[in-house]
Scaffold this motif. Structure first.
Motif, PDB file in Angstrom:
ATOM      1  N   PHE A  96       0.827  -1.198   0.000  1.00  0.00           N
ATOM      2  CA  PHE A  96       0.000   0.000   0.000  1.00  0.00           C
ATOM      3  C   PHE A  96       0.865   1.254   0.000  1.00  0.00           C
ATOM      4  CE2 PHE A  96      -2.326  -3.495   1.856  1.00  0.00           C
ATOM      5  CZ  PHE A  96      -3.557  -3.420   1.238  1.00  0.00           C
ATOM      6  N   LEU A  97       1.961   1.213   0.737  1.00  0.00           N
ATOM      7  CA  LEU A  97       2.896   2.339   0.744  1.00  0.00           C
ATOM      8  C   LEU A  97       3.480   2.564  -0.639  1.00  0.00           C
ATOM      9  CD1 LEU A  97       4.620   4.458   2.337  1.00  0.00           C
ATOM     10  CD2 LEU A  97       6.308   2.618   2.660  1.00  0.00           C
ATOM     11  N   MET A  98       3.838   1.482  -1.321  1.00  0.00           N
ATOM     12  CA  MET A  98       4.468   1.587  -2.625  1.00  0.00           C
ATOM     13  C   MET A  98       3.458   1.788  -3.756  1.00  0.00           C
ATOM     14  SD  MET A  98       7.495   1.373  -1.608  1.00  0.00           S
ATOM     15  CE  MET A  98       8.265   1.501  -3.211  1.00  0.00           C
ATOM     16  N   GLY A  99       2.183   1.537  -3.495  1.00  0.00           N
ATOM     17  CA  GLY A  99       1.191   1.627  -4.564  1.00  0.00           C
ATOM     18  C   GLY A  99       1.473   0.632  -5.664  1.00  0.00           C
ATOM     19  N   ALA A 100       1.896  -0.565  -5.270  1.00  0.00           N
ATOM     20  CA  ALA A 100       2.309  -1.581  -6.242  1.00  0.00           C
ATOM     21  C   ALA A 100       1.933  -2.960  -5.714  1.00  0.00           C
ATOM     22  CB  ALA A 100       3.816  -1.498  -6.503  1.00  0.00           C
ATOM     23  N   VAL A 101       2.178  -3.985  -6.537  1.00  0.00           N
ATOM     24  CA  VAL A 101       1.799  -5.359  -6.214  1.00  0.00           C
ATOM     25  C   VAL A 101       3.050  -6.223  -6.176  1.00  0.00           C
ATOM     26  CG1 VAL A 101       0.442  -7.353  -6.974  1.00  0.00           C
ATOM     27  CG2 VAL A 101      -0.438  -5.029  -7.325  1.00  0.00           C
ATOM     28  N   ARG A 102       3.110  -7.129  -5.201  1.00  0.00           N
ATOM     29  CA  ARG A 102       4.243  -8.042  -5.075  1.00  0.00           C
ATOM     30  C   ARG A 102       3.890  -9.391  -5.692  1.00  0.00           C
ATOM     31  NH1 ARG A 102       7.161  -8.207   0.498  1.00  0.00           N
ATOM     32  NH2 ARG A 102       5.006  -8.240   1.214  1.00  0.00           N
ATOM     33  N   CYS A 103       4.845  -9.950  -6.436  1.00  0.00           N
ATOM     34  CA  CYS A 103       4.637 -11.255  -7.066  1.00  0.00           C
ATOM     35  C   CYS A 103       5.231 -12.370  -6.210  1.00  0.00           C
ATOM     36  CB  CYS A 103       5.290 -11.290  -8.447  1.00  0.00           C
ATOM     37  SG  CYS A 103       4.535 -10.204  -9.653  1.00  0.00           S
ATOM     38  N   LEU A 104       4.611 -13.539  -6.276  1.00  0.00           N
ATOM     39  CA  LEU A 104       5.179 -14.729  -5.651  1.00  0.00           C
ATOM     40  C   LEU A 104       6.425 -15.131  -6.431  1.00  0.00           C
ATOM     41  CD1 LEU A 104       4.700 -17.158  -3.589  1.00  0.00           C
ATOM     42  CD2 LEU A 104       3.748 -18.355  -5.588  1.00  0.00           C
ATOM     43  N   PRO A 105       7.586 -15.271  -5.767  1.00  0.00           N
ATOM     44  CA  PRO A 105       8.787 -15.729  -6.495  1.00  0.00           C
ATOM     45  C   PRO A 105       8.536 -17.096  -7.131  1.00  0.00           C
ATOM     46  CG  PRO A 105       9.372 -14.869  -4.322  1.00  0.00           C
ATOM     47  CD  PRO A 105       7.876 -14.969  -4.362  1.00  0.00           C
ATOM     48  N   LEU A 106       8.743 -17.163  -8.449  1.00  0.00           N
ATOM     49  CA  LEU A 106       8.378 -18.362  -9.184  1.00  0.00           C
ATOM     50  C   LEU A 106       9.214 -18.433 -10.461  1.00  0.00           C
ATOM     51  CD1 LEU A 106       6.253 -20.690  -9.059  1.00  0.00           C
ATOM     52  CD2 LEU A 106       4.773 -19.264 -10.478  1.00  0.00           C
ATOM     53  N   ALA A 107       9.656 -19.624 -10.793  1.00  0.00           N
ATOM     54  CA  ALA A 107      10.427 -19.808 -12.022  1.00  0.00           C
ATOM     55  C   ALA A 107       9.620 -19.322 -13.220  1.00  0.00           C
ATOM     56  CB  ALA A 107      10.800 -21.278 -12.194  1.00  0.00           C
ATOM     57  N   ALA A 108      10.307 -18.662 -14.147  1.00  0.00           N
ATOM     58  CA  ALA A 108       9.613 -18.059 -15.292  1.00  0.00           C
ATOM     59  C   ALA A 108       8.855 -19.098 -16.107  1.00  0.00           C
ATOM     60  CB  ALA A 108      10.620 -17.329 -16.170  1.00  0.00           C
ATOM     61  N   SER A 109       9.417 -20.282 -16.276  1.00  0.00           N
ATOM     62  CA  SER A 109       8.751 -21.322 -17.070  1.00  0.00           C
ATOM     63  C   SER A 109       7.447 -21.772 -16.410  1.00  0.00           C
ATOM     64  CB  SER A 109       9.683 -22.512 -17.254  1.00  0.00           C
ATOM     65  OG  SER A 109      10.070 -23.053 -15.992  1.00  0.00           O
ATOM     66  N   VAL A 110       7.454 -21.857 -15.077  1.00  0.00           N
ATOM     67  CA  VAL A 110       6.247 -22.255 -14.352  1.00  0.00           C
ATOM     68  C   VAL A 110       5.195 -21.153 -14.450  1.00  0.00           C
ATOM     69  CG1 VAL A 110       5.299 -22.914 -12.110  1.00  0.00           C
ATOM     70  CG2 VAL A 110       7.583 -23.699 -12.782  1.00  0.00           C
ATOM     71  N   ARG A 111       5.621 -19.900 -14.253  1.00  0.00           N
ATOM     72  CA  ARG A 111       4.662 -18.799 -14.323  1.00  0.00           C
ATOM     73  C   ARG A 111       4.055 -18.684 -15.723  1.00  0.00           C
ATOM     74  NH1 ARG A 111       4.633 -14.833 -10.541  1.00  0.00           N
ATOM     75  NH2 ARG A 111       6.894 -14.927 -10.218  1.00  0.00           N
TER      76      ARG A 111
END
Length: 610
Positions: free
Chosen positions: A343-358
């Motif tokens: 909320f402070l950053m006004g942004a969204v955090r992603c779950l760390p995940l291998a690019a191929s899986v995502r």
């Protein structure tokens, strides 16, 4: 693609300087943010973006123009062709109120005047002090209630209480009346109150009209007395006329005053007034941003159209009747804002995940589509796993935060498939979408949201979930997802910088940020809050409306911090107090290189569309 080759790392800091490079805008031929220099920083999306673009924090918090406020204070990007009728909104809201309280509320019935022209009060309508609120009410006369670090109040323009973070609205009705009286008093003088900064006995007011007023306040910094264009400094006691107007009495000499360092922030979004009383390191601007979240949370339950219709019909309507049962959602939102830097950053955090899986997950979501779907979102906790959107339709980070909050505020979504009306106020504040919410498996913390424009499309959307799960199994990524959920955060030790304790990095063009798990010495909850408070302080200095700073180096007794804000990214770093400024600047280079190396795991670089 050849156009995406990074020829020069302009984010590296030459000669120990934190000055941003000049070549950022030439590194990629196509920036995902048209007309901006972003799109080259680590974490920037390479093939389009998922969110409505905001160039800076100031864009997220800037007030809308007057004409827009009178009509609708929200952005209208990508809204449906026809505005929802009041009959349809009323039907959707009745469905939502049934889910929240177990009883259906009919809007038109609610607005029907009684025989004497007053609204009829339904005796079975639950109030906040019912068991639906889920928490015990606090006594507003006790010191423990006054000493909370942040209070939030919502009231109507008629002075009717709508919501209070702590304590019963009934007990606070006179206090909210004082707040509205102050707002109205200054409006009569052609001014609008923004904030009050409270000291021990002398308080400076911050008004849109430009003049300063000093206010007297003591134990209750929001129960105040305004003296326009003058000064009022109280000594050891309140005068009788002051006591009559404020209902206050001074504490005995030597009593510590919780008013030290208080900020009283006002946000008016007709027909509501939102007030926060905080003694945190947040700036006025950041507190106002949180109040806007509360306002948008209310809109997500009612819609802007319905809210205005209600108060056009009856200015002194008690809005708690329609919001009954939703207090836990607003409470949960305030809890999240106190602990989650999203909320402070006004942004969204992603779950760390291998690019191929995502990519496999996103592709599966993309193929499991229906005509009415606008957004397909897979999340874990308050972290984004994947988001697929309809072409030319963009989600705002605030709307996604509200969806995260809705899911985290209730455990009932784990019990089956839910079909609930939801308004996305920054996308379209005029009507409801319908969201299909379900967990993929009972034991997995993976929640799927499918946002549809058709309230009758439950079974079609439910079949999308089934097809999505089938594709996940066929692609063999189910096990990889389970492994990722076991370690939803990464350790700062993986970066390989000895003095580095924690950091927050935001890519402005993608609207995504990353940060490691908060570890020792910030193990206790108080220490975690203190660290976030330090970030809030740096953020407020970097985004100060009168004198913004791009580079900040802060030395403290327990840690050193560095803030670096450019047109492309924001970086906030916490170091050991034994480190030096030169060492911190050198570490920034290493950190940025590590983020660039890991960006396909930490961010969504190739968002998908239907």
């Amino acid at each position: 693609m050849a156009a995406d080759v990074h020829k020069k790392k302009s984010w590296e800091v030459p000669n120990g300087s934190l000055a941003p490079g000049d070549g950022q805008h030439t590194e990629r031929s196509e920036s995902p943010t048209p007309g901006l220099a972003q799109g080259t920083e680590p974490g920037a999306g390479q093939e389009g973006a998922m969110f409505v673009h905001t160039r800076s924090y100031e864009d997220l918090t800037s007030p809308e123009d007057g004409a827009a406020v009178a009509r609708s204070p929200e952005e209208r990007r990508g809204e449906p062709g026809e505005q929802s009728s009041m009959e349809q909104i009323s039907k959707d809201f009745s469905e939502l109120s049934t889910q929240l309280t177990g009883m259906a509320l009919d809007l038109e019935e609610e607005m029907r005047p009684g025989k004497e022209g007053k609204l009829e009060q339904s005796p079975q309508t639950p109030r906040r002090d019912s068991v639906l609120s889920g928490k015990e009410e606090e006594d507003v006369t006790m010191d423990a209630w006054r000493m909370h670090r942040k209070h939030v109040f919502v009231l109507s323009e008629a002075g009717k209480p709508v919501y209070s973070r702590y304590g019963s609205e009934e007990a606070l009705s006179s206090t909210m009346g004082v707040m509205m009286a102050l707002v109205s008093f200054l409006e009569a003088e052609k001014n609008a109150i923004r904030s009050i900064h409270a000291g021990m006995a002398l308080v400076e007011g911050n008004w849109d009209g430009g003049f300063t007023t000093c206010l007297s306040m003591h134990l209750l910094p929001w129960a105040m007395l305004a003296v326009p264009r003058g000064r009022l400094v109280l000594g050891g006691e309140l005068q009788p006329w002051e006591t009559r107007l404020t209902g206050l009495s001074l504490a005995p000499p030597g009593t510590p005053s919780p008013a030290d360092g208080y900020k009283v922030v006002f946000v008016r979004r007709s027909p509501l007034v939102l007030v926060a009383v905080a003694r945190t390191q947040q700036s006025e601007q950041e507190i106002a941003h949180e109040l806007l979240y509360i306002y948008y949370q209310i809109l997500s339950l009612l819609t802007w159209t319905q809210l205005n219709h209600i108060f056009q019909q009856k200015q002194n309507y008690d809005l708690r009747r329609l919001l009954a049962g939703s207090e836990r959602i607003t409470d949960n939102l305030l809890d999240l804002m106190a602990h989650d830097p999203s909320f402070l950053m006004g942004a969204v955090r992603c779950l760390p995940l291998a690019a191929s899986v995502r990519d496999a997950v996103s592709s599966s979501l993309q193929q499991a589509k229906a005509k009415s779907l606008v957004f397909s979102i897979l999340l874990s906790g308050n972290q984004l796993v994947s988001l697929v959107r309809k072409k030319d339709q963009f989600l705002h980070p605030i709307d996604l935060h509200l969806l995260f909050n809705l899911i985290s505020s209730s455990s009932s979504f784990r019990e089956g498939e839910a079909w609930t009306p939801i308004c996305l106020p920054k996308f379209n504040s005029s009507g409801f979408f319908h969201a299909h919410i379900s967990y993929l498996e009972q034991e997995m913390d993976l929640c799927l949201l499918l946002v549809s424009t058709d309230r009758e499309d439950f079974f079609t959307v439910s079949d999308c979930k089934r097809r999505f799960q089938e594709r996940l199994r066929r692609r063999g990524v189910h096990h990889a997802l389970q492994e990722a959920l076991r370690t939803p955060f990464y350790s700062v030790a993986q970066v390989g910088i000895p003095d580095l304790r924690h950091f927050i990095y935001k890519s402005k063009s993608s609207g995504l940020f990353t940060s490691p798990e908060i570890e020792a010495p910030y193990v206790q909850e108080e220490e975690k809050e203190r660290l976030l408070g330090l970030y809030q302080y740096l953020h407020s200095r970097a985004h100060n409306s009168s004198r913004p700073l791009k580079n900040i180096y802060f030395t403290g007794p327990r840690e050193n911090l560095l803030a670096w804000v450019t047109n492309a990214f924001e970086l906030y770093v916490c170091y050991s107090p034994l480190g030096t400024k030169a060492g911190a600047i050198s570490a920034v280079n290493k950190l940025m290189k590590w983020i660039r190396k890991e960006e396909d795991r930490l961010f969504i670089l190739t968002p998908q569309t239907y």
